[in-house]
Design a protein around this motif. Structure first.
Motif, PDB file in Angstrom:
ATOM      1  N   GLU A   1       0.823  -1.213   0.000  1.00  0.00           N
ATOM      2  CA  GLU A   1       0.000   0.000   0.000  1.00  0.00           C
ATOM      3  C   GLU A   1       0.859   1.265   0.000  1.00  0.00           C
ATOM      4  N   ARG A   2       1.900   1.297   0.831  1.00  0.00           N
ATOM      5  CA  ARG A   2       2.760   2.480   0.917  1.00  0.00           C
ATOM      6  C   ARG A   2       3.519   2.708  -0.391  1.00  0.00           C
ATOM      7  N   ALA A   3       3.991   1.638  -1.015  1.00  0.00           N
ATOM      8  CA  ALA A   3       4.698   1.788  -2.292  1.00  0.00           C
ATOM      9  C   ALA A   3       3.766   2.383  -3.344  1.00  0.00           C
ATOM     10  N   ARG A   4       2.517   1.897  -3.399  1.00  0.00           N
ATOM     11  CA  ARG A   4       1.552   2.458  -4.355  1.00  0.00           C
ATOM     12  C   ARG A   4       1.266   3.929  -4.044  1.00  0.00           C
ATOM     13  N   HIS A   5       1.197   4.263  -2.768  1.00  0.00           N
ATOM     14  CA  HIS A   5       0.995   5.662  -2.376  1.00  0.00           C
ATOM     15  C   HIS A   5       2.123   6.538  -2.919  1.00  0.00           C
TER      16      HIS A   5
ATOM     17  N   VAL B   1       3.914  10.619  -9.324  1.00  0.00           N
ATOM     18  CA  VAL B   1       3.267  10.900 -10.609  1.00  0.00           C
ATOM     19  C   VAL B   1       2.597  12.268 -10.559  1.00  0.00           C
ATOM     20  N   GLU B   2       1.885  12.540  -9.482  1.00  0.00           N
ATOM     21  CA  GLU B   2       1.215  13.843  -9.339  1.00  0.00           C
ATOM     22  C   GLU B   2       2.216  14.996  -9.329  1.00  0.00           C
ATOM     23  N   ALA B   3       3.391  14.763  -8.763  1.00  0.00           N
ATOM     24  CA  ALA B   3       4.407  15.811  -8.679  1.00  0.00           C
ATOM     25  C   ALA B   3       5.289  15.870  -9.925  1.00  0.00           C
ATOM     26  N   GLY B   4       5.065  14.958 -10.876  1.00  0.00           N
ATOM     27  CA  GLY B   4       5.865  14.952 -12.094  1.00  0.00           C
ATOM     28  C   GLY B   4       7.278  14.427 -11.903  1.00  0.00           C
TER      29      GLY B   4
ATOM     30  N   ALA C   1       9.046   8.001  -9.496  1.00  0.00           N
ATOM     31  CA  ALA C   1       7.901   7.104  -9.710  1.00  0.00           C
ATOM     32  C   ALA C   1       8.383   5.753 -10.237  1.00  0.00           C
ATOM     33  N   ALA C   2       9.360   5.766 -11.129  1.00  0.00           N
ATOM     34  CA  ALA C   2       9.916   4.515 -11.655  1.00  0.00           C
ATOM     35  C   ALA C   2      10.589   3.718 -10.544  1.00  0.00           C
ATOM     36  N   PHE C   3      11.294   4.408  -9.648  1.00  0.00           N
ATOM     37  CA  PHE C   3      11.911   3.744  -8.501  1.00  0.00           C
ATOM     38  C   PHE C   3      10.848   3.039  -7.663  1.00  0.00           C
TER      39      PHE C   3
END
Length: 89
Positions: A33-37, A43-46, A51-53
């Motif tokens: 759950e935390r990783a998905r968060h 992604v939202e912050a660009g 995000a890839a990490f």
């Protein structure tokens, strides 16, 4: 108080080390759950590289969750990585 860093997460931390840290802190369901968060936040912050990490961390956790070899059987030299396991004395 806000903590900021000068370098992106993907330059500071290894995916394996982050996966182990998340498993120790949250257990497998919480770690996933935390990783998905973190993926969504990046992604939202660009922050594409971050995000890839987090996607790599999430993929490792998903692979672990779908395998017969669960996190309860994982040990490191410092002891078991399961947060519910007893810590070495």
């Amino acid at each position: 108080m806000t903590v900021t860093q000068n370098r992106p997460t993907h330059e500071i931390m290894d995916t394996d080390a982050m996966m182990v840290a998340f498993l120790r802190e949250y257990g497998l369901p919480g770690a996933r759950e935390r990783a998905r968060h973190h993926i969504g936040r990046c992604v939202e912050a660009g922050l594409e590289d971050d995000a890839a990490f987090w996607m790599r961390v999430s993929n490792q956790l998903e692979t672990l969750a779908s395998s017969d070899y669960g996190p309860g059987a994982l040990f490191m030299s410092s002891g078991p990585i399961s947060p519910t396991a007893t810590r070495p004395g």
